[in-house]
Design an enzyme around this catalytic site. Structure first.
Site, mmCIF file in Angstrom:
data_model
loop_
_atom_site.group_PDB
_atom_site.id
_atom_site.type_symbol
_atom_site.label_atom_id
_atom_site.label_comp_id
_atom_site.label_asym_id
_atom_site.label_seq_id
_atom_site.Cartn_x
_atom_site.Cartn_y
_atom_site.Cartn_z
ATOM 1 C CD GLU A 26 36.114 15.104 -49.292
ATOM 2 O OE1 GLU A 26 36.138 15.536 -48.127
ATOM 3 O OE2 GLU A 26 35.091 14.600 -49.811
ATOM 4 C CD GLU A 174 30.574 11.998 -43.021
ATOM 5 O OE1 GLU A 174 29.740 12.554 -43.769
ATOM 6 O OE2 GLU A 174 31.237 12.613 -42.175
ATOM 7 C CE1 TYR A 240 35.004 18.352 -40.249
ATOM 8 C CE2 TYR A 240 33.301 16.671 -40.370
ATOM 9 C CZ TYR A 240 34.482 17.220 -40.832
ATOM 10 O OH TYR A 240 35.142 16.631 -41.896
ATOM 11 C CD GLU A 296 35.389 13.361 -42.836
ATOM 12 O OE1 GLU A 296 34.583 14.303 -42.708
ATOM 13 O OE2 GLU A 296 35.342 12.531 -43.763
ATOM 14 C CD GLN A 345 38.881 17.902 -46.486
ATOM 15 O OE1 GLN A 345 39.501 18.091 -47.514
ATOM 16 N NE2 GLN A 345 37.674 17.340 -46.485
HETATM 17 O O1 AHR Z 1 35.302 17.187 -44.576
HETATM 18 C C1 AHR Z 1 34.209 17.561 -45.337
HETATM 19 C C2 AHR Z 1 33.125 16.496 -45.394
HETATM 20 O O2 AHR Z 1 32.598 16.306 -44.133
HETATM 21 C C3 AHR Z 1 33.595 15.114 -45.806
HETATM 22 O O3 AHR Z 1 33.661 14.954 -47.172
HETATM 23 C C4 AHR Z 1 32.514 14.254 -45.237
HETATM 24 O O4 AHR Z 1 32.986 12.959 -44.935
HETATM 25 C C5 AHR Z 1 32.045 15.016 -44.023
HETATM 26 O O5 AHR Z 1 30.677 15.115 -43.979
#
Ligand code: AHR
Length: 494
Positions: A26, A174, A240, A296, A345
């Site tokens: 990103e 998102e 996450y 993600e 990432q």
């Molecule tokens: O990966 C960081 C951020 O996490 C991304 O931009 C978003 O899609 C998510 O909330």
């Protein structure tokens, strides 16, 4: 207690799509700028502005696809700002990530060049949150139309004669949050509308991915599948691993045994999420035509002290390696529905595979897991049952061992193993049923370190690296191996 695994080498459960091993880059912090793109005039050796050391390292992972330009950035990105002569490109503010100037020097052409150099499939994420249907439609036309048209002609004027091949396209990101704060009903309608104009030109067939749920938002999945399931190829899921809480994140480097355990437990939670989202998808799509795309995932800790909080720069230890190994084992096990995933990432952001400082680079423990696990890409998943010892802490229990077995296209059988215990080695016995050559030879590599906090830096880049796993042996047809505490290993047989 022992760890006993039974593998039915002649029973396959489907193909592990190589796209599960995808990545995500990103416009955030030092991921693109500094981490990947340095510009053609940089002193850092580069190819068309892309740093050579990072390119070579990424080639070592056989990355199947790369998602870009976001993330939250995608729903603020206007692709026309990133084409044409670089010096004339618009300078904008990256409001999501640190409020820094985005000079748009890395745009569509540069991203496609990166994918070409890596031999990877581009996964472009379009803008629904602040972009128009026309803008999205024209981007696809610009990238993929072969004939005479305003956008194809503009592409040619910018130096790209042939259209690019573009398979994966995300219709927003998102959209329940940074992508527009929408309700699922509203986004489902917008998805239907926007995707209508994401055209297939010539023989370029686009795989449309809808913005999916956050973590356990099962209602989002329900509404999207009900209202728009038949118009999508994939539905994304974001999850996450965050020990502590979103509001009170913890250090990437400074953690205790309890926090290690909590991180393993939270990483494994993805199994429950996939199972439950898949069950909803099954109701609307029993044939499993629509894939669940975990585009993600990874650890999210506090940023390293002294760094810009908006840049999400964190270090990466053996703990991250275990999160990667566990998560990939879970995705492999769900390969009937999970056919793509993207760790967040690629460079210098969240759970990166590469960290850079100026012209120096380090591969993280997570990098090594991806490198070891690449044997699973497009391999056949084999049936496996795992009777694991328990790993207990504070009255909670996890399986000490997580595993995947697959057969690669070269005929080799590969077994990835994670020992999540921070302190106990694991004696593992593996019964291989249905193996044609019972006397097959076995070898293995293991990633571990004496200290669970071990990590690599640009000045000490080899503190954590895989080594040969010694002592693997067949005894009476049973494969035996010992995994050190807190380790990830891959065994190869045949
Ligand atoms: O990966 C960081 C951020 O996490 C991304 O931009 C978003 O899609 C998510 O909330």
């Amino acid at each position: 207690m022992s760890n006993h695994i039974v593998i039915n080498a002649d029973l396959t459960k489907g193909t592990i799509s190589k796209h599960i091993y995808g990545h995500f880059a990103e416009h955030l912090g030092r991921c693109i700028y500094g981490g990947i793109w340095v510009g053609e005039d940089s002193d850092i050796p580069n190819t068309n502005g892309i740093r050579n050391d990072v390119l070579e390292a990424l080639k070592g992972l056989s990355i199947p696809n790369l998602r870009w330009p976001g993330g939250c950035f995608a729903d603020e990105y206007h692709w026309k700002d990133g084409i044409g002569p670089r010096e004339g490109r618009k300078r904008m503010v990256n409001t999501h990530w640190g409020g820094v100037v985005e000079n748009n020097h890395f745009g569509t052409h540069e991203f496609m060049k990166l994918c070409e150099l890596l031999g990877t499939e581009p996964y472009v994420n379009g803008n629904v949150g602040s972009g128009t249907v026309q803008e999205m439609s024209e981007w696809v036309e610009y990238m993929t139309f072969d004939g005479e048209s305003p956008m194809a002609d503009l592409r040619r004027a910018n130096g790209q004669e042939q259209p690019w091949r573009l398979k994966f396209f995300g219709v927003g990101n998102e959209n329940w949050g940074c992508g527009g704060n929408m309700r699922p009903e509203y986004y489902a309608d917008l998805y239907r509308r926007y995707q209508t104009y994401v055209r297939n030109y010539g023989d370029n067939k686009i795989y449309r991915i809808a913005g999916g749920p956050n973590i356990d938002d099962y209602r989002w999945t329900e509404v999207l599948m009900r209202e728009a399931g038949r118009m999508m190829d994939g539905l994304s899921l974001h999850y996450y691993t965050i020990p502590g809480s979103w509001e009170e994140k913890q250090s990437a480097l400074d953690f205790n045994e309890s926090q290690w355990f909590e991180t393993m437990k939270k990483a494994l939670h993805i199994d429950e999420l996939i199972t439950k989202h898949s069950a909803i998808m099954d109701q609307y799509d029993p044939q499993k035509r629509v894939a669940l795309i975990v585009d993600e995932w990874g650890t999210w800790f506090l940023v390293e002290p002294g760094t810009n909080p908006g840049f999400l720069y964190q270090q990466n230890t053996m703990r991250d390696a275990l999160v990667a190994g566990l998560s990939l084992n879970v995705f492999n096990a769900h390969c009937d529905r999970v056919r793509m995933a993207n760790i967040a990432q690629t460079v210098n952001v969240l759970q990166s595979v590469i960290l850079t400082e100026g012209d120096k680079m380090a591969l993280t423990p997570t990098y090594h897991v991806f490198e070891m696990y690449k044997v699973h890409q497009d391999a056949e998943l084999l049936e496996l049952s795992n009777s694991s010892a328990a790993y207990e802490m504070n009255g909670q229990t996890l399986d000490q061992i997580s595993a995947t077995a697959s057969r690669g296209q070269d005929g080799k059988l590969n077994i990835s193993l994670c020992n999540v215990s921070h302190e106990a080695a694991a004696e593992i016995t593996i019964e291989l049923r249905g193996l044609k050559d019972a006397q097959a030879s076995a070898s293995g590599r293991v990633l571990h370190a004496a200290d669970i906090h071990a990590h690599n830096t640009v000045d000490a880049p080899n503190a954590v690296a895989p080594v040969a796993l010694e002592g693997i042996r067949f005894e009476n047809g049973i494969l035996r191996a010992t995994l050190p505490a807190a380790s990830v290993a891959v065994l190869s047989i045949g």
